[in-house]
Write an enzyme that holds these catalytic residues in place. Structure first.
Site, PDB file in Angstrom:
ATOM      1  NE  ARG A  27      37.977 149.147  46.636  1.00  0.00           N
ATOM      2  CZ  ARG A  27      38.789 148.214  47.123  1.00  0.00           C
ATOM      3  NH1 ARG A  27      38.642 147.765  48.330  1.00  0.00           N
ATOM      4  NH2 ARG A  27      39.740 147.718  46.382  1.00  0.00           N
ATOM      5  NE  ARG A  31      35.331 144.219  52.109  1.00  0.00           N
ATOM      6  CZ  ARG A  31      36.579 143.814  51.894  1.00  0.00           C
ATOM      7  NH1 ARG A  31      36.872 142.538  51.979  1.00  0.00           N
ATOM      8  NH2 ARG A  31      37.527 144.691  51.635  1.00  0.00           N
ATOM      9  NE  ARG A  40      31.983 140.069  49.002  1.00  0.00           N
ATOM     10  CZ  ARG A  40      32.414 138.899  49.399  1.00  0.00           C
ATOM     11  NH1 ARG A  40      31.593 138.090  50.071  1.00  0.00           N
ATOM     12  NH2 ARG A  40      33.627 138.492  49.161  1.00  0.00           N
ATOM     13  CG  ASP A  77      38.537 144.914  41.486  1.00  0.00           C
ATOM     14  OD1 ASP A  77      38.346 145.344  42.640  1.00  0.00           O
ATOM     15  OD2 ASP A  77      39.656 144.574  41.067  1.00  0.00           O
ATOM     16  CE1 TYR A 151      46.484 143.518  43.425  1.00  0.00           C
ATOM     17  CE2 TYR A 151      46.764 145.526  42.157  1.00  0.00           C
ATOM     18  CZ  TYR A 151      46.512 144.894  43.356  1.00  0.00           C
ATOM     19  OH  TYR A 151      46.298 145.641  44.490  1.00  0.00           O
TER      20      TYR A 151
END
Ligand code: CP3
Length: 343
Positions: A27, A31, A40, A77, A151
């Protein structure tokens, strides 16, 4: 004749022990970086970034420019595969991903595949590879079938993957068909990434730790082995890093039976035990605690030294045991790199 450019990551994946080891962070684009948050905000949503190959290329390169990591990881992703298989995908702010219809309520056959979604990702790979310095490796990736299935079945992240594990027990034919469908899709998706220029691949099995030993054999090792052998037959020189998070004592069997080129280790696993229980030629990646990085200071330096001591002489890629926390100070990443590189 000019010397071919050496990539420390690819040399390590080929079995060489480098000191200091090469480094990248799971990652690493995301963020905690102000330049990510700015882009973003401009693009409005995470998926708008992922499917805009210029934006995704830029974000993939941001952490390389700022920190000089040895590898760039494609900005995308693991849930792009369910999206391409026909589930609707949304990332609701502050809620995490949502897939619909969830396969607890709908059949795989009712979905309409949307494979055009892969094209933008493959374009990103092409753009990044041509913009990236030759000594930097570009990593492509996908989720492993079991983690992706959790998921798809629950329609979102779930605490103990209960719905998926129940389906695996209660309706094995249906569950095996789902794992098989994801496996075949993942092979094509990853083959496209290699063809577009990915130098190595990583398979993220974030929830493999929630399975029993027999479930782990069936739903983690078997499909991963199939992905590895199929890609290896087509791309014998492309290394594949497997990350069976939470596998613990099952990690050596995972490495042996799947045939992955390297094993990524999470922070809860005893690295010295893994070193002792896997072949000394097997490259290992990890396993700094993301919270040690967030804490910084002496604790971070100590943890880093401990890992480097254990890994001395072994092919090693320094990384976290899981993704970087979004509130990690940038100064702590700088501290990690300065300590690692002896500055
Ligand atoms: O490592 C990288 O920098 C490459 C990009 C990458 C992302 N997700 C970007 C992302 C990779 C390799 C992933 C993998 C991924 N995605 C996993 C496996 C690894 C792991 O963390 O266990 C999983 C389980 C997912 C699914 C996913 N994507 C979740 C659960 C979430 C929401 C939680 C969160 O952290 O926001 C995402 C969103 C996501 N994927 C973000 C990023 C940068 C945050 C999006 C944003 O709000 O800007």
């Amino acid at each position: 004749m000019t010397e071919p450019v050496r990539s420390p990551i690819l040399e390590t994946l080929a079995g060489k022990a480098l000191s200091p080891p090469p480094v990248w962070l799971m990652r690493q684009a995301g963020r905690y970086l102000p330049e990510y948050r700015a882009l973003r905000a401009e693009k409005g949503s995470f998926l708008n970034l992922v499917y805009d190959s210029d934006a995704a290329c830029e974000i993939t390169l941001q952490p390389i420019r700022r920190f000089g990591f040895d590898a760039a990881i494609l900005f995308s992703d693991i849930l792009i595969v369910p999206h391409a298989m026909g589930q609707d995908l949304r990332f609701a702010e502050g809620e995490g991903p949502r897939l619909s219809p969830r396969l607890a309520d709908a059949t795989l056959e009712s979905l309409t595949p949307a494979r055009h979604h892969y094209q933008a990702i493959w374009d990103t790979v092409r753009k990044v590879r041509s913009a990236l310095a030759p000594e930097k490796a570009l990593l492509g990736f996908a989720g492993s079938p079991y983690t992706v299935a959790t998921y798809m079945v629950a329609g979102q992240g779930s605490k103990d993957q209960a719905d998926t594990r129940i389906m695996a027990h209660a309706d094995p034919a249906r569950f095996n068909a789902l794992i098989e469908a994801i496996t075949l899709e993942t092979i094509d998706y990853l083959a496209g990434q290699v063809e577009a220029g990915a130098d190595a691949l990583m398979l993220f099995d974030s929830w493999s730790g929630s399975l029993s030993p027999s479930g782990f054999e069936r739903h983690v090792i078997a499909p991963t082995a199939r992905i590895v052998s199929s890609l290896r037959a087509r791309f014998p020189h492309t290394p594949i890093i497997g990350f069976p998070r939470g596998a613990g004592e099952k990690a050596p069997a995972y490495a042996r039976e799947t045939g992955v080129s390297a094993l990524a280790i999470d922070e809860s696993t005893d690295l010295a035990w893994v070193v002792a229980n896997t072949p000394e030629t097997l490259p290992l990646q990890g396993n700094l605690d993301p919270m040690a990085l967030k804490a910084g200071g002496e604790a971070l330096t100590c943890e880093l030294r401990r890992i480097l001591d254990i890994m001395a002489g072994r092919p090693h890629i320094l990384n976290l045991g899981h993704g970087i926390d979004r509130f990690t100070p940038i100064a702590h990443v700088e501290q990690l790199l300065a300590t690692l590189r002896g500055r």
